[in-house]
Write a protein that holds these residues in place. Structure first.
Motif, PDB file in Angstrom:
ATOM      1  N   ASP A   1      46.628  89.592 171.929  1.00  0.00           N
ATOM      2  CA  ASP A   1      47.177  90.073 170.670  1.00  0.00           C
ATOM      3  C   ASP A   1      48.712  89.963 170.940  1.00  0.00           C
ATOM      4  O   ASP A   1      49.340  90.445 171.904  1.00  0.00           O
ATOM      5  CB  ASP A   1      46.710  91.633 170.328  1.00  0.00           C
ATOM      6  CG  ASP A   1      47.451  92.192 169.176  1.00  0.00           C
ATOM      7  OD1 ASP A   1      47.720  91.439 168.273  1.00  0.00           O
ATOM      8  OD2 ASP A   1      47.825  93.195 169.196  1.00  0.00           O
TER       9      ASP A   1
ATOM     10  N   GLY B   1      41.042  84.202 167.231  1.00  0.00           N
ATOM     11  CA  GLY B   1      39.507  84.607 167.130  1.00  0.00           C
ATOM     12  C   GLY B   1      39.192  85.898 167.603  1.00  0.00           C
ATOM     13  O   GLY B   1      40.151  86.713 167.393  1.00  0.00           O
ATOM     14  N   THR B   2      38.190  86.196 168.037  1.00  0.00           N
ATOM     15  CA  THR B   2      37.801  87.404 168.765  1.00  0.00           C
ATOM     16  C   THR B   2      37.378  87.470 170.076  1.00  0.00           C
ATOM     17  O   THR B   2      37.324  86.551 170.951  1.00  0.00           O
ATOM     18  CB  THR B   2      36.530  88.016 167.673  1.00  0.00           C
ATOM     19  OG1 THR B   2      35.600  87.066 168.162  1.00  0.00           O
ATOM     20  CG2 THR B   2      36.731  87.925 166.240  1.00  0.00           C
ATOM     21  N   MET B   3      37.208  88.583 170.457  1.00  0.00           N
ATOM     22  CA  MET B   3      36.644  88.925 171.990  1.00  0.00           C
ATOM     23  C   MET B   3      35.209  88.155 172.026  1.00  0.00           C
ATOM     24  O   MET B   3      34.955  87.508 173.295  1.00  0.00           O
ATOM     25  CB  MET B   3      36.596  90.275 172.447  1.00  0.00           C
ATOM     26  CG  MET B   3      36.419  90.653 173.994  1.00  0.00           C
ATOM     27  SD  MET B   3      37.816  89.802 174.935  1.00  0.00           S
ATOM     28  CE  MET B   3      38.986  91.278 174.885  1.00  0.00           C
ATOM     29  N   GLU B   4      34.559  88.214 171.007  1.00  0.00           N
ATOM     30  CA  GLU B   4      33.219  87.639 171.161  1.00  0.00           C
ATOM     31  C   GLU B   4      33.238  85.825 171.259  1.00  0.00           C
ATOM     32  O   GLU B   4      32.573  85.349 172.067  1.00  0.00           O
ATOM     33  CB  GLU B   4      32.222  87.668 169.772  1.00  0.00           C
ATOM     34  CG  GLU B   4      31.555  89.200 169.698  1.00  0.00           C
ATOM     35  CD  GLU B   4      32.981  90.165 169.220  1.00  0.00           C
ATOM     36  OE1 GLU B   4      33.553  89.904 168.585  1.00  0.00           O
ATOM     37  OE2 GLU B   4      32.696  91.279 170.151  1.00  0.00           O
ATOM     38  N   ASP B   5      34.341  85.362 170.560  1.00  0.00           N
ATOM     39  CA  ASP B   5      34.722  84.124 170.626  1.00  0.00           C
ATOM     40  C   ASP B   5      35.171  83.727 172.235  1.00  0.00           C
ATOM     41  O   ASP B   5      34.644  82.813 172.999  1.00  0.00           O
ATOM     42  CB  ASP B   5      36.010  83.653 169.956  1.00  0.00           C
ATOM     43  CG  ASP B   5      35.346  83.582 168.357  1.00  0.00           C
ATOM     44  OD1 ASP B   5      34.328  83.391 168.062  1.00  0.00           O
ATOM     45  OD2 ASP B   5      36.453  84.015 167.496  1.00  0.00           O
TER      46      ASP B   5
ATOM     47  N   SER C   1      44.338  87.700 166.573  1.00  0.00           N
ATOM     48  CA  SER C   1      43.425  87.426 165.673  1.00  0.00           C
ATOM     49  C   SER C   1      43.516  85.915 165.241  1.00  0.00           C
ATOM     50  O   SER C   1      42.389  85.425 164.870  1.00  0.00           O
ATOM     51  CB  SER C   1      43.836  88.459 164.391  1.00  0.00           C
ATOM     52  OG  SER C   1      45.212  88.293 164.135  1.00  0.00           O
TER      53      SER C   1
ATOM     54  N   ASP D   1      42.682  77.375 167.792  1.00  0.00           N
ATOM     55  CA  ASP D   1      41.818  78.823 168.157  1.00  0.00           C
ATOM     56  C   ASP D   1      40.712  78.533 169.224  1.00  0.00           C
ATOM     57  O   ASP D   1      40.569  77.329 169.820  1.00  0.00           O
ATOM     58  CB  ASP D   1      41.333  79.264 166.753  1.00  0.00           C
ATOM     59  CG  ASP D   1      40.480  78.244 166.103  1.00  0.00           C
ATOM     60  OD1 ASP D   1      39.929  77.603 166.586  1.00  0.00           O
ATOM     61  OD2 ASP D   1      40.918  78.203 164.661  1.00  0.00           O
TER      62      ASP D   1
ATOM     63  N   ALA E   1      43.012  92.750 173.837  1.00  0.00           N
ATOM     64  CA  ALA E   1      42.516  92.376 172.755  1.00  0.00           C
ATOM     65  C   ALA E   1      42.853  90.695 172.716  1.00  0.00           C
ATOM     66  O   ALA E   1      44.063  90.358 173.076  1.00  0.00           O
ATOM     67  CB  ALA E   1      43.346  93.225 171.571  1.00  0.00           C
ATOM     68  N   ILE E   2      42.378  90.073 171.646  1.00  0.00           N
ATOM     69  CA  ILE E   2      42.503  88.732 171.422  1.00  0.00           C
ATOM     70  C   ILE E   2      43.590  88.588 170.028  1.00  0.00           C
ATOM     71  O   ILE E   2      43.340  89.299 169.068  1.00  0.00           O
ATOM     72  CB  ILE E   2      41.277  87.851 171.032  1.00  0.00           C
ATOM     73  CG1 ILE E   2      40.272  87.860 172.389  1.00  0.00           C
ATOM     74  CG2 ILE E   2      41.514  86.431 170.609  1.00  0.00           C
ATOM     75  CD1 ILE E   2      40.771  87.549 173.576  1.00  0.00           C
TER      76      ILE E   2
END
Ligand code: NOJ
Length: 563
Positions: free
Chosen positions: A58, A79-83, A76, A32, A73-74
């Protein structure tokens, strides 16, 4: 002299990360983004300039992320877009750029464009994909998918077929449709505006199909036709790439590399000539295909160094002062080179891996290192087909089993050519170090012997050969700009070439065999036999008079003349 305006990517070294297999931070067995962030110091120590991230968008993962459900989108599991933003920022702090994978020949069948496209012939997204009526009960043409079987799938809602050059969950986009192209450009700008360093473009030379969609030739022993002449480097490919460049890429200081199977050097010159404004460099496959049979990669042929040299020479000379080469031995689609190309991944693994590194990194172009290559990860031999995960491998297994080909024979071809060879998790430490959970694909059982931890502890390891090669590139312009000259083209074990720049000449010698070879320097047309050793994979150089003794898998670079 080196022109002042030279782009940064000519002197860069790229490191490819296959996120699913790189580093798992949360114990779910899947690599990740936080895992990648935790390894930035490792990459910094290696000295690379750019990370190429295989897809992190995604995706339902029919083809491990090369089937994108949502471009913005990332995934899941990763992780996330913040990551992602954090990764970009942390990498930037240490001067590393992030290049994203741009997969726009196809999407996932779960992308909302396709869901709408398949719903009705009147959908506003209908023309985002390639739809045709069947030929009676048969598909519109005889093309084979790269992942086995027909390249067409019948859609019940509208009783028509869509094209999928890869899996049936990867419908091909219709690049003839301007609204689709504009949506792609918008998406590219979204990532570029975040500050990414560029794109690696997945099978980008497949995006323009000849709209006649004629049947392909059926080769002996094959079930389907080869449609590639109608979709590789198709009629509008240069128009699309130039449009993409004008509308998007030209507004940013980024690098682009087009993955372009089936491309000749003449075509590569057009794609990479800076005045054409298409892409900066391409991934060619010609050198990777030298051990493939005439019709498919699973039909492994014996390694032939003379053939390899001929192909590399062709690319080195054709693109010199015209375009730009990418240099690679490994990626997520290729078996590990240290287990290939005449190399020995046991007794001579260290020597072989260093030899391959020296031989490749001294060529002209931008080198790519694939995760684990820097400490000599090898192919894997899982006992059961159940242990394999790759869709290409599994589809091929099914198709060949149905044809009655014995299990062992199929498994042997998977051992030699399967993509999962490159996808086993990174071997970080003697006890694995990839995940605290169960990895999504088994680790290579040789992990206790071959891993990053051991490599970092030993200053004579493969890792430090790569580190030195990266440093040398920064220090010596000859590596980036020198002319390439092949010597001893027909020697069956030695790869000998020169790089020539201003008053300097470097001689690069690599032994691709277990034999010790004698080499008379006079055949290398050297003026003055005084030399400096730039890098080597043995502790010394064996020379008597003018005769070099080149030991098994030995490689070294000698500098003659000034500098
Ligand atoms: C090339 C990618 O490198 C490969 O992994 C993928 O399966 C196909 N393109 C389809 O996207």
């Amino acid at each position: 002299m080196v022109p002042l305006s030279e782009p940064w990517w000519k002197k860069s070294v790229v490191y490819q990360i296959y996120p699913r297999s790189f580093m798992d931070s949360n114990g779910d067995g899947i690599g990740d983004l936080q895992g990648i962030i935790s390894k930035i110091p490792y990459l910094q120590r290696l000295g690379i300039d750019v990370i190429w991230l295989s897809p992190i968008y995604d995706s339902p993962n029919d083809d491990n992320g090369y089937d994108i459900r949502n471009y913005e989108a990332i995934m899941s599991e990763f992780g996330t877009m913040e990551d992602f933003d954090q990764l970009l920022e942390e990498a930037k702090k240490v001067g590393i750029r992030i290049v994203m994978d741009l997969v726009v020949n196809h999407t996932s069948d779960e992308h909302h464009w396709f869901i709408e496209s398949r719903s009705s012939k009147d959908s506003q997204y209908r023309d985002y994909y390639i739809w045709r009526e069947g030929n009676g009960e048969l598909p519109p043409n005889n093309w084979e998918s790269v992942f086995s079987g027909s390249a067409w799938e019948k859609e019940k809602n509208t009783n028509s077929y869509y094209l999928h050059l890869f899996s049936k969950k990867q419908p091909d986009l219709n690049w003839e449709h301007q609204p689709l192209r504009d949506d792609i450009y918008k998406m590219m700008s979204y990532w570029l505006d975040k500050g990414i360093g560029g794109f690696r473009m997945d099978v980008i030379n497949f995006i323009s199909k000849d709209s006649k969609l004629l049947d392909g030739k059926v080769y002996a022993g094959q079930l389907y036709g080869d449609g590639s002449p109608y979709y590789i480097n198709g009629p509008n490919i240069h128009t699309y790439l130039q449009e993409m460049n004008a509308k998007v890429l030209s507004h940013y200081d980024v690098m682009t590399v087009g993955e372009m199977p089936g491309t000749s050097t003449d075509e590569a010159k057009i794609y990479t000539d800076p005045s054409n404004q298409e892409v900066n460099m391409i991934f060619t496959f010609e050198h990777m295909n030298i051990d493939h049979g005439p019709f498919e990669k699973w039909d492994i042929q014996p390694f032939n160094l003379v053939k390899l040299k001929k192909v590399l020479e062709k690319w080195q000379t054709a693109l010199y002062n015209k375009g730009w080469n990418s240099l690679y031995w490994n990626n997520h689609d290729q078996p590990r080179v240290v287990s290939r190309f005449g190399c020995d991944d046991e007794k001579y693994r260290e020597k072989s891996a260093k030899m391959l590194a020296i031989c490749l990194h001294m060529l002209q172009g931008t080198p790519y290192i694939y995760q684990g290559e820097e400490f000599g990860m090898t192919n894997v031999k899982f006992k059961s087909i159940e242990d394999y995960r790759d869709i290409e491998t599994l589809n091929m297994y099914k198709e060949k089993s149905n044809q009655g080909i014995p299990h062992k024979e199929i498994l042997d071809s998977i051992y030699a050519a399967g993509r999962d060879n490159a996808r086993t998790p990174m071997q970080w430490s003697t006890d694995g170090g990839f995940s605290t959970g169960t990895p999504w694909i088994n680790m290579n059982p040789n992990t206790p012997k071959i891993n990053a931890e051991l490599a970092l502890e030993d200053t004579s390891s493969i890792f430090y050969t790569y580190q030195k090669l990266i440093q040398l590139r920064k220090e010596h312009d000859i590596i980036t700009y020198g002319r390439f000259q092949l010597l001893l083209a027909n020697h069956v074990n030695l790869f000998v070439y020169k790089r020539i720049f201003e008053k300097q000449e470097w001689l690069v010698i690599s032994n691709f065999s277990k034999e010790t070879e004698l080499l008379d320097l006079s055949c290398c047309k050297i003026q003055d036999y005084k030399f400096k050793v730039i890098i080597a994979n043995y502790e010394d150089i064996k020379i008597e008079g003018n005769t070099l003794k080149v030991r098994p898998y030995e490689a070294f670079v000698l500098s003659f003349g000034r500098g």
